[in-house]
Design an enzyme around this catalytic site. Sequence first.
Site, PDB file in Angstrom:
ATOM      1  N   ASP A  34      -9.703 -15.355   1.201  1.00 31.97           N
ATOM      2  CA  ASP A  34      -9.275 -14.556   2.342  1.00 31.97           C
ATOM      3  C   ASP A  34     -10.254 -14.585   3.502  1.00 31.97           C
ATOM      4  O   ASP A  34     -11.455 -14.706   3.303  1.00 31.97           O
ATOM      5  CB  ASP A  34      -9.170 -13.066   1.958  1.00 31.97           C
ATOM      6  N   PRO A  82      -7.547   9.391  11.919  1.00 29.96           N
ATOM      7  CA  PRO A  82      -8.282   8.530  12.857  1.00 29.96           C
ATOM      8  C   PRO A  82      -9.773   8.875  12.924  1.00 29.96           C
ATOM      9  O   PRO A  82     -10.554   8.088  13.462  1.00 29.96           O
ATOM     10  CB  PRO A  82      -7.618   8.803  14.217  1.00 29.96           C
ATOM     11  N   ARG A 142      -3.622  -5.759  -3.821  1.00 31.43           N
ATOM     12  CA  ARG A 142      -3.670  -7.220  -3.912  1.00 31.43           C
ATOM     13  C   ARG A 142      -4.988  -7.722  -4.491  1.00 31.43           C
ATOM     14  O   ARG A 142      -5.094  -8.879  -4.902  1.00 31.43           O
ATOM     15  CB  ARG A 142      -3.383  -7.870  -2.561  1.00 31.43           C
ATOM     16  N   GLU A 194      -1.153  17.291  14.336  1.00 34.97           N
ATOM     17  CA  GLU A 194      -2.460  17.056  14.960  1.00 34.97           C
ATOM     18  C   GLU A 194      -3.555  16.768  13.954  1.00 34.97           C
ATOM     19  O   GLU A 194      -4.604  16.240  14.296  1.00 34.97           O
ATOM     20  CB  GLU A 194      -2.865  18.259  15.824  1.00 34.97           C
TER      21      GLU A 194
HETATM   22 CL1  6GU Z   1      -5.491   6.942   9.059  1.00 41.06          CL
HETATM   23  N1  6GU Z   1      -4.040   8.064  10.952  1.00 41.06           N
HETATM   24  C1  6GU Z   1      -3.573   8.147  12.209  1.00 41.06           C
HETATM   25  N2  6GU Z   1      -2.736   9.124  12.530  1.00 41.06           N
HETATM   26  N3  6GU Z   1      -3.883   7.281  13.155  1.00 41.06           N
HETATM   27  C2  6GU Z   1      -4.709   6.291  12.806  1.00 41.06           C
HETATM   28  C3  6GU Z   1      -5.229   6.135  11.520  1.00 41.06           C
HETATM   29  C4  6GU Z   1      -4.875   7.069  10.598  1.00 41.06           C
HETATM   30  N4  6GU Z   1      -6.036   5.064  11.488  1.00 41.06           N
HETATM   31  C5  6GU Z   1      -5.992   4.568  12.712  1.00 41.06           C
HETATM   32  N5  6GU Z   1      -5.215   5.302  13.514  1.00 41.06           N
END
Ligand code: 6GU
Length: 250
Positions: free
Chosen positions: A171, A91, A156, A118
Site C-alpha cells: 500500500d 474533527p 483490511r 455540534e
Molecule cells: Cl471524525 N467528524 C466530523 N463531523 N467531521 C470530520 C471528522 C469527523 N473527521 C474529519 N472531519
Amino acid sequence: MTMRIDVLTLFPEMFESPLSHSILKRAQQQGIVEIVLSNIREFAADAYRKVDDKPYGGGPGMVMMCPPVFACAEHVRSLRPQPGRLILLTPQGAPLTQAKAIELSREPRLILVAGRYEGFDERIREGLDAEELSIGDYVLSGGELAAMVVIDAVVRLLDGALGDEDSAANDSFGDGLLEYPHYTRPEEFRGMRVPQILLSGDHGRIAQWRLEQSLQRTQQRRPDLYAAWLARRQATNKTLKKDKNQEIET
Ligand code: 6GU
C-alpha cells in the site's frame, strides 16, 4: 481471534451498504471481524427519545446528551469481557493515519461512537474514557462516514481480510511512499502506451523503475511524506541498492 467492532450511532442504516459489500462483507462472513450496530436513540430514557439538547452558555446547534450515550456504551461494553477502546469520531480528534490504523487493527475490540449535531457533551469523553479520532482537516455533517473510514482502514489489515496477502504490504503509506503507477491491458489505448519496461520481463529493472516512480511522485505530490521518508532512511542508515549494489539518486 475475531475482532469485535461496535458502532454507536443515530443512523445505523447509513452503515448497511458499506458493510455489505466487498472486503468488509467477506471479512464478516469469514469471522475475521464481527461488526455490531447500536442505535443510541434506543437508549434515550424519555418518551420523545431525546438524544441532543441546546448547549449551556448558548450558541448554535445541538449537543449530544450524556445519558443515552452512556447507557448505550455501557450496554455494549457489558456484552463482552473486554471493555474495548472507545473512540469518538470528531474533527477535534487525533488524525487517522496508516500507523494509527495498524495500531487499532491489533486491538481485540473497538467501540466507535459517531456523533451528529455540534458535538458531544464533554463529560462523555471523560466519563467513558474515550479517545477521539478525526479523518482529516475538513468538516463532515456527522461522524458516521468517518467511522466507516476507520472500519475500512482497520479491517483490511486483519489477517485474511484481503484476497492477496501481499496487497496490504504494498500500500501507499506502508513504507511511507505513494504507490507507483499501474497499468493493465491493452498495451496501447488511444495512443497512450504502457511503459516499455513493464513489458520487458526484467523483474529487477521493473522493481527499480517502480521505486523511482514512487520516490518521484512522493517528492512532487507529498513533500511532507518525502522529507519524512528521507529522514527515516538517514536515521536507520539504510542504503537503497540498485540491482547490483549501485546507489540510486534520491
Ligand atoms: Cl471524525 N467528524 C466530523 N463531523 N467531521 C470530520 C471528522 C469527523 N473527521 C474529519 N472531519
